[in-house]
Design an enzyme around this catalytic site. Sequence first.
Site, PDB file in Angstrom:
ATOM      1  N   ALA A   1      88.875  49.435  -8.057  1.00  0.00           N
ATOM      2  CA  ALA A   1      88.107  48.178  -8.170  1.00  0.00           C
ATOM      3  C   ALA A   1      88.218  47.347  -6.901  1.00  0.00           C
ATOM      4  CB  ALA A   1      88.613  47.369  -9.361  1.00  0.00           C
TER       5      ALA A   1
ATOM      6  N   THR B   1      90.353  52.109   2.590  1.00  0.00           N
ATOM      7  CA  THR B   1      89.276  52.436   3.520  1.00  0.00           C
ATOM      8  C   THR B   1      89.778  52.627   4.946  1.00  0.00           C
ATOM      9  OG1 THR B   1      87.296  51.481   4.534  1.00  0.00           O
ATOM     10  CG2 THR B   1      88.887  49.924   3.693  1.00  0.00           C
ATOM     11  N   ASP B   2      88.983  53.355   5.738  1.00  0.00           N
ATOM     12  CA  ASP B   2      89.320  53.503   7.163  1.00  0.00           C
ATOM     13  C   ASP B   2      89.037  52.217   7.953  1.00  0.00           C
ATOM     14  OD1 ASP B   2      86.530  53.566   7.131  1.00  0.00           O
ATOM     15  OD2 ASP B   2      86.334  55.448   8.244  1.00  0.00           O
ATOM     16  N   GLU B   3      88.274  51.282   7.326  1.00  0.00           N
ATOM     17  CA  GLU B   3      87.891  50.074   8.069  1.00  0.00           C
ATOM     18  C   GLU B   3      89.086  49.184   8.412  1.00  0.00           C
ATOM     19  OE1 GLU B   3      84.438  47.967   6.971  1.00  0.00           O
ATOM     20  OE2 GLU B   3      83.352  49.753   6.352  1.00  0.00           O
TER      21      GLU B   3
ATOM     22  N   TYR C   1      85.809  41.826   4.548  1.00  0.00           N
ATOM     23  CA  TYR C   1      86.059  42.965   3.644  1.00  0.00           C
ATOM     24  C   TYR C   1      87.269  43.765   4.107  1.00  0.00           C
ATOM     25  CZ  TYR C   1      85.748  47.776   1.960  1.00  0.00           C
ATOM     26  OH  TYR C   1      86.072  49.016   1.443  1.00  0.00           O
TER      27      TYR C   1
ATOM     28  N   LYS D   1      90.995  44.356   2.368  1.00  0.00           N
ATOM     29  CA  LYS D   1      91.545  45.671   2.029  1.00  0.00           C
ATOM     30  C   LYS D   1      92.875  45.896   2.769  1.00  0.00           C
ATOM     31  CE  LYS D   1      89.963  48.543  -0.227  1.00  0.00           C
ATOM     32  NZ  LYS D   1      90.003  48.843  -1.696  1.00  0.00           N
TER      33      LYS D   1
END
Length: 359
Positions: A81, A133-135, A159, A163
Site C-alpha cells: 500500500a 522502489t528504485d527511485e 514520492y 518511500k
Amino acid sequence: MLFVTGGAGFIGSNFILEHLAQKDAEPILNIDKLTYAGNPYNLSAVADDARYAFVQADICDEIAIATLLSRYRPRAILHFAAESHVDRSIHHPDEFIRTNVNGTFNLLSKALKYWQTLPAREQSDFRFLHVSTDEVFGSLGPQDAPFSETTPYAPNSPYSASKAASDHLVRSFHHTYGLPTLTTNCSNNYGPFHFPEKLIPLVIANSLAGNPLPIYGDGQQIRDWLYVSDHCAAIRTVLARGQAGETYNIGGWNEKTNLHVVHCLCDTLDELAPRAAGSYRQLITFVKDRPGHDRRYAIDARKLERELGWRPTETFDSGIRKTVQWYLDHEDWVAQVRSGAYLNWIHKQYGDHPPGALI
Ligand code: NAD
Ligand code: DAU
C-alpha cells in the site's frame, strides 16, 4: 495467512491473483483503503475463493491494524500500500507523507507488538516484506553503474522521499527491535491492471481513444522496465528465501528511453489494432517536463540472482506485446477506471461490501 496491504492496486492485485493460482497457496487477507488507485474489481476472479478475504481499511488506522493482526495472526505482512504516482506527489505531497511514512510506521509498530507476542518458532518464521522502489536512489548519469543495494539514498521527488523514509523506518525496526524485515527496491513495472495515469497504460488508453500521447521534455529519460509477473515472482522468492534484515534490488535489465517505449507501444498497436487515420506515432506530442524529473534509473539485480536464484523471464518485447493485448481485451476496464464508473458500480453492486469482503 498472509496479509497484503494495497492488494487492490496494480502490483498488489497481480500478486494476489498469481499467488492464489498456486496449488496449496496460503490464504490472503487484502487490506486496502480503496483510494482512486484501488479497484477490487481487479480481484473478481478470486472474490469467491475461500482463501481470499478483503477488508477495507486504512494502514494509518491504529485500531483496525491492531485488531486485524490479533484476530487473523498472519505469518507475514506484504506491504504494497502506498501513494505511488510521482506527478500527484508534486501537486499534493501531504497524502504521500501520511500513507507512505505514517502508514508504514503504524504497520511496523503494530506488527512489532504482535510479533513480540508470538512463540519463538513463529517469531523466527515471521516476515514483514516492504515493497519499495528504485527511485529512492535518485537519478543516474549516462555512464553511472546501475543502482546496487549499497548505493546511497538520494530521493528527488516527494514520492521517492516518502518511500525512502519508509525504507529507513523498516531498516530501523529490524536493527533496533529485531523485527524480521525484508525490503525490495524495484524498477518500473508494467502489465495488466496498471492504472492509466502511468506512462505505458496512459499511452495505450490515449492511443485507442485517438488522444495525444504526452511525452515530458525531450523523452530521453531512461527507465528500467520489468513485467509485473516477474516482480511478483521476485517478491515470492524474497519472502520464501530472503535473509531477514536484507534489502534486494529487482529490475529487468531493460533500460529504455521514454520515447523508445512509446514508439514500441505505437508500433505494437499499429500491428494489433491498426487505425484508418495512420500510425499511432502521429499522436505523439512533446509537453512541458515534470519538475525535478529524474533522468535515468537502472537496477543491478545481481544480488537477487546470485543469492536467491531469481531472474526475469519476460523480455521487453514479449512483455509489451502481452500488455498491449491485455488492454485491447479489457477496454471496458480502462473505460470504467477512467470514468470513475467502477466506483459507482462497486457501490451499486456491493454497497459497503466489495467483492471478497470479510464482513
Ligand atoms: P497503486 O497506486 O496501483 O496501488 C496502491 C494501492 O494501495 C491501492 O489499491 C490503494 O487503494 C492502496 N492504498 C493507498 N493508500 C492506502 C492506505 N492509506 N491504506 C490502505 N491502502 C492504501 O500502486 P502500485 O503501482 O501497485 O505500487 C505498489 C507498491 O509498489 C508501492 O509501494 C510502490 O511504491 C511500489 N512500487 C511500484 C512500482 C511501479 O512501477 N508501479 C515499482 C516499484 C515499486
Ligand atoms: O521506478 C519505479 C517507479 O516507477 C515506481 O516507484 C512508481 O510508483 C511508478 O509510478 C514509476 O514511476 P515513474 O515516474 O518512472 O513512472 P511514470 O509512468 O509516471 O513515468 C515513466 C516515465 O515517463 C517518466 O520518465 C515520466 C514519463 N512520462 C510519464 C507520463 C505519465 C511522460 O513522458 N509522459 C506522461 O504522460
